[in-house]
Design an enzyme around this catalytic site. Structure first.
Site, short mmCIF file in Angstrom:
data_model
loop_
_atom_site.label_atom_id
_atom_site.label_comp_id
_atom_site.label_asym_id
_atom_site.label_seq_id
_atom_site.Cartn_x
_atom_site.Cartn_y
_atom_site.Cartn_z
N PRO D 11 0.79 -1.22 0.00
CA PRO D 11 0.00 0.00 0.00
C PRO D 11 0.82 1.28 0.00
O PRO D 11 1.86 1.35 0.67
CB PRO D 11 -0.81 -0.12 1.30
CG PRO D 11 -0.08 -1.08 2.15
CD PRO D 11 0.58 -2.03 1.20
N ASN D 12 0.35 2.23 -0.76
CA ASN D 12 0.89 3.59 -0.84
C ASN D 12 2.19 3.68 -1.64
O ASN D 12 2.65 4.80 -1.91
CB ASN D 12 1.10 4.19 0.57
CG ASN D 12 -0.21 4.31 1.33
OD1 ASN D 12 -1.14 4.98 0.88
ND2 ASN D 12 -0.33 3.61 2.46
N ARG D 19 5.13 11.11 -2.32
CA ARG D 19 4.85 10.97 -0.89
C ARG D 19 6.11 11.14 -0.06
O ARG D 19 7.11 10.49 -0.33
CB ARG D 19 4.29 9.56 -0.68
CG ARG D 19 4.15 9.13 0.76
CD ARG D 19 3.96 7.61 0.80
NE ARG D 19 3.85 7.12 2.16
CZ ARG D 19 4.07 5.86 2.51
NH1 ARG D 19 4.39 4.96 1.60
NH2 ARG D 19 3.98 5.50 3.77
N TYR D 24 11.27 8.74 1.33
CA TYR D 24 11.27 7.77 0.23
C TYR D 24 11.97 8.25 -1.04
O TYR D 24 12.02 7.51 -2.02
CB TYR D 24 9.81 7.41 -0.11
CG TYR D 24 9.11 6.71 1.00
CD1 TYR D 24 9.41 5.38 1.32
CD2 TYR D 24 8.18 7.37 1.78
CE1 TYR D 24 8.78 4.75 2.36
CE2 TYR D 24 7.54 6.74 2.83
CZ TYR D 24 7.84 5.42 3.11
OH TYR D 24 7.21 4.80 4.15
N ASN D 75 7.98 -5.85 -0.85
CA ASN D 75 7.90 -4.68 0.04
C ASN D 75 6.44 -4.53 0.40
O ASN D 75 5.66 -3.95 -0.36
CB ASN D 75 8.42 -3.43 -0.67
CG ASN D 75 8.33 -2.21 0.23
OD1 ASN D 75 7.70 -2.25 1.28
ND2 ASN D 75 8.97 -1.13 -0.18
N ALA D 78 2.91 -0.89 4.71
CA ALA D 78 2.31 -0.89 6.04
C ALA D 78 1.81 -2.27 6.46
O ALA D 78 1.75 -2.57 7.65
CB ALA D 78 1.15 0.11 6.09
N GLU D 99 12.29 -9.92 1.90
CA GLU D 99 11.61 -8.71 2.37
C GLU D 99 12.52 -7.50 2.14
O GLU D 99 13.70 -7.54 2.48
CB GLU D 99 11.33 -8.87 3.88
CG GLU D 99 10.69 -7.69 4.55
CD GLU D 99 10.56 -7.88 6.06
OE1 GLU D 99 11.15 -8.86 6.59
OE2 GLU D 99 9.90 -7.07 6.70
N HIS D 101 12.65 -3.03 2.37
CA HIS D 101 12.04 -1.74 2.72
C HIS D 101 12.96 -0.63 2.23
O HIS D 101 14.19 -0.74 2.34
CB HIS D 101 11.83 -1.62 4.22
CG HIS D 101 10.92 -2.65 4.77
ND1 HIS D 101 9.56 -2.60 4.61
CD2 HIS D 101 11.17 -3.82 5.42
CE1 HIS D 101 9.01 -3.67 5.16
NE2 HIS D 101 9.96 -4.43 5.67
N ARG D 108 12.01 4.59 12.51
CA ARG D 108 10.73 5.29 12.43
C ARG D 108 9.86 4.96 13.66
O ARG D 108 10.38 4.59 14.70
CB ARG D 108 10.06 4.94 11.11
CG ARG D 108 10.97 5.33 9.92
CD ARG D 108 10.37 5.02 8.58
NE ARG D 108 9.16 5.83 8.34
CZ ARG D 108 8.29 5.56 7.38
NH1 ARG D 108 8.49 4.50 6.58
NH2 ARG D 108 7.24 6.33 7.20
#
Lengths: 146, 146, 146, 146, 146, 146, 146, 146, 146, 146, 146, 146
Positions: D11-12, D19, D24, D75, D78, D99, D101, D108
């Protein structure tokens, strides 16, 4: 209604007078029984006074109060903090149960600050030594009169 | 293999029908026993049905199942949430044990959401009232057939 | 009243038979569907059997049960432990929902011990493999008869 | 064995480049896709590159990898921190999943320090921006060669 | 800018190849050093490779990187999870530090899921065995080029 | 700037009027839509009003607001408490988002006291029933004027 | 019914305009009072506007609302998060109380995420600056009309 | 002083040799008793050796040690982790009590890492199998000699 | 097999006899060394006895035991509660390690109730003063004989 | 009594002036040493000033204070929050130890709010920059005079 | 700039000298005031010295410091641990505030280890008895000179 | 010794009889005062009876008891659960303080299960309605006689 009250004592209270006298004083369980019987008489009630180290026996005795006693005064000792079975028994019997502790349990170890008994008992009295039992009998009879 | 099943009930279940009927219904332990015996017969098994308020007695009875019963249906009541001893007994006996609860324990107080029994029992059934015992007997016999 | 029951399966259950057979066994979702349909017929009910990996679709399907199904058997898979939306859907639809899990979720990772579904479902069955679905159908029909 | 790799974005990530560029960067998802395809070619693999905001779709796509892809680079955005369904999907498919990121999630908010994906994925790469995807492809191919 | 990279290994990594081979594989620290030096050369950098069981020595070595190394690859071993001193050292030296772990630490005991090193390092790589060091060197040099 | 506002409703809100009327009242989602459209008109804005049970769809719709809406009023329902994806979407779109809840979520179960949406939304309104949507529209337009 | 509304402000709000203007803006408490009085007049209500740094005084003032005010708008400031006494006062007075905060308290320190006031107040508004007071007055009057 | 030592065993230890032999070994409680009696004789003490599944009985037996035994060796089994009553009994009797466990309880489930017995016992021995009982007897007699 | 045993002492144990004598007694580390050497001789083993305040040095010494000692007796002092590095070292060396503490650590501050050493050591002995070292040597030799 | 004071600095303080100047300022450890020596002279004491990145060395140095220094001023840096060994050393040496921190540690990350050193040190000073060392020396000498 | 300093004392400090002298010593608040005034004079500042048992009054007094005092020395007593209102007041006034405690609060009950005051005050001094106030005045004046 | 007893009531108790009568009954504070005065007279003591909503005032009044009252009966209301200042006041005054609550606080919200007052008061009575005050006076006088 029954004119008898059941006073129940949990684990290790049979050692009263010999165990940690700085916390529990030097009088014995027999002394305590005598005080309770005398107080009961003054209030017009017969007092049955018992002690057991077994959680199951205490549950049995609370059940016994259902049809035969006007109310219960309960010092569940260490089971106060661990016994959901006792809590359920109190919630099931339909007679008033008053929780009493000789010492102020909130001033001792953290695990003594939680009471399952308190979640089901009518009220709680702690920190007044043996006199707390007399207070509990008094409160119970006062409650029964209203 | 034994053709007998042991159905065990823990603390306060002797008060069924009188205790908190909004949670447990109005039928008594004797009614429940009759339903279990009948269900057992229909499945070709004899049902021994017992109740105790004592954690130690329940442990003893689970041990007894080792050589004499095909399996156990256990409603440990409040000990479900506090008894590691029961969990260890289940893990030790080598016969299948099925956990059952009359109410849906996940919809009651937080301390009833933890079950030590679940960590050792084959499976769990809750929220179906007395019928849960029949389901447990049915599941046990189904398991024994495979 | 409707004579249909909705059986819903959540994420990853489409992989049954291929996924972690030590936990879930080697039979497939198609096998499970056949067992459920057959059990339903024996009970006098038509069974609609579905699977989705989407939380939103499962919520939609539970809503669909409102006017069209007599009840729901729900294995929400991983969403059991994370979905308040499913819990709310169950609480909203006004038909009985029974929670079922193939494995005993209390014997797996800690995060599988929490169930939002349990907070709203009528009852819960876990640890009996595919047979748990038959038990759930049986319990549902028993409930509808009373 | 398949010579295709599936790169999945949660998502996103479709908003990359617009964003929170301080976290990012300013390059877009199309740029990232180009980098991945190019890296894949250099390694002798075709890269399928997708993005979805839906947890269920991501689960579907991981399932799709079972018979058709040599491995997955994931990735999960969320959903990394909330999706047991994704974790179960990874554990079920039987192909290696890596995985990745873009940011160092450990620097964070606290709720980004927990990863369900990590409990099932082969390995994890974070904090290297877009380059982390190239590293993941490289590690995946290295793994497939051994 | 310096054309040297410092690769640091924390406690017990000197036992690689002999210690828990199911987790860490059977190659030794000398093998790993050779792989790193070779990879460094391929990237145009000299690799200094060290190991210590002492937290203080690792802090000293990170300080040493300040003026003499282009960057650090750090596998802090068990100190990853307990050493705020290492975290502060990384935050203080002003050269990029990349965290690497041989195993996927998120799949081991809970206390290995917390990393103080991650709070200060540029990025993290775990679960790829010895190859993770090559990935880290690659990522470090890629970072230095931009 | 766009003269349209997007009003989004999350899971189970399609059942408004039928679901738990003691908490949510007896008016339906269609009633709510009418109130919002009317209020929007009074404020000089067109209101687009949608509902979905899918987390991914809600994320998609928030993204859609980026270039086409002046702002968003969001009642994320149960996803409020579990969706980091929604929080990230709000943080990414660059238009003001106002969180609204029909009931006062702080007076319900503990897990409804945490809101990921609140961590990214401009402000929050709860406990005012349907009127909270009008308040949110009012506050959004007031914000857009300054 | 009384046509007066009591607007109460807790500790440090007397410093508005001078204190942390990035959080609270540059207008003063006198400005806020003027806005509230004006809004009240527009709604047909007299607004009494007060501020105190004392928890006890705020409790006194809420009590005062019992017979003399139609409702209360309360920004309890820091006491929001620590005062059970205020919560009890709100639960006792029998007039609607609306909680308001200038900033979005969910985006500040963790200890500001807990609100005892929310457990008793009708609804909550936060994150809209001074305008939140107007919204609260509006919501209160809307409530009184129904 | 008494020349007898009381060795007490808690719940499920009667199944030693049959229960989970990977944890507890294959020797039985009778074997253990023989070892303890023999060790006691070597040390010049008579050993009384008992086992009970009842918490209350164990409390009773510890009380019994007050005037009749030189000391107690206690393996409280599962009650170790749940019984405040046992802890209080130990603190009350005024004879030395040594805690022993066959397995290393710190390497098992988390709930076995907490010991109420340890808060009152003189010392603790775990992980040495049956030999731990001999060590405990040895340590007790050594203590009594000083 | 080696006929030597390594006895290791952690931080502050060099101050034995001078430090907090109410907890640790008045004998010194030299006295303790003499007792251990003597006990070792009686058992047919040479005892090497060391102390260090450095976690890294203790890790080094445990590694040294790999090929040169039959086993290790370890009192890790304060590092018991904080050192995952020591735990890993013990798990890596392949010789039996026995944990010993002079005081009963479960009766001191809460942070002394957690032991990383216990997660890897064969067994644990605490609360017996210096005599615990003799017990550990005895148990180690007993273990080596079987 | 000794007329010397030992000032000890823990990990990373050797980087003072170069490390995070917004937190620690731009003066170096040499500057700090000069200030301490000068302050000591003004108070009539010789100041020995040291720094180490090793926990074990700091423990050694505190032990060294036993017979040779009038007191210790200790900035343990990151070990403040993780070292029980340092706490025990302070409790063992029998000379006053004063804890000092350059920054106000309560305004930094949560894990810096816990101090093991504080549990044993006489007093604590933080947030006053280098001047805190002068304050500590002053307080120490004031204490020694009484 | 003002040449006056405000010294504020919180609840129960009026009982100094009579209250728990083992913790707070036997000198009274009047003695402390005299020491502070004298120290202030030596530093060239007038000291205003006050005490209140009311949280609100302490907030008022801190506000008063805004335009009239060069700084504040604050011993907030029990409010240190519970008052977010005091923390906010300190953050709002724009003059330096120094926190002081007579005892070392980290060596008392757990709930005294948390300080809201510390989150806003410039620095903290504890454990030095009355002398801590002199140190605070000294540090404040040193700060004002730079 | 003084023949006066101080009975203190905390926040919101002035609303007794009007506030939540299901919890607190329908009698007012004036009724309660009359009962206490009458009970005091029967016991030979004058009762001063006060109520305040201010924490600081309650602290002041407890201080006032030091030289002027034989003891204090305290119902601190909501401050029971939040006020360390009250706890410190009780610990400082040197006269017996008895805690009383009208309801059984253990059967209400979780945050009412913690009592700072209990940590310093002689004993606690809860759950007996107004009669608890009479019990407290009785217990206090009984205590003063011994």
């Amino acid at each position: 209604m029954s004119k008898s009250i059941l006073v129940l004592n949990g684990p290790n209270l049979n050692l009263l007078g010999t165990r940690q006298p700085d916390i529990y004083g030097s009088k014995t369980l027999v002394d305590l029984q005598a005080e309770c019987v005398e107080k009961g008489e003054a209030l017009g009630y017969r007092v049955d006074f018992r002690q057991s180290n077994s959680e199951g026996t205490l549950v049995d005795w609370i059940h016994e109060a259902r049809n035969r006693y006007a109310g219960v005064v309960l010092n569940a000792g260490a089971y106060t903090h661990t016994s959901i079975a006792l809590m359920d028994a109190i919630a099931s019997v339909g007679v008033p149960v008053i929780e009493v502790h000789i010492s102020n349990i909130h001033q001792r170890e953290d695990f003594r600050h939680v009471s399952y008994v308190s979640k089901a008992a009518m009220g709680m009295i702690c920190g007044f030594g043996f006199y707390g039992y007399s207070m509990a009998l008094d409160a119970l009879v006062n409650h029964l009169r209203h």
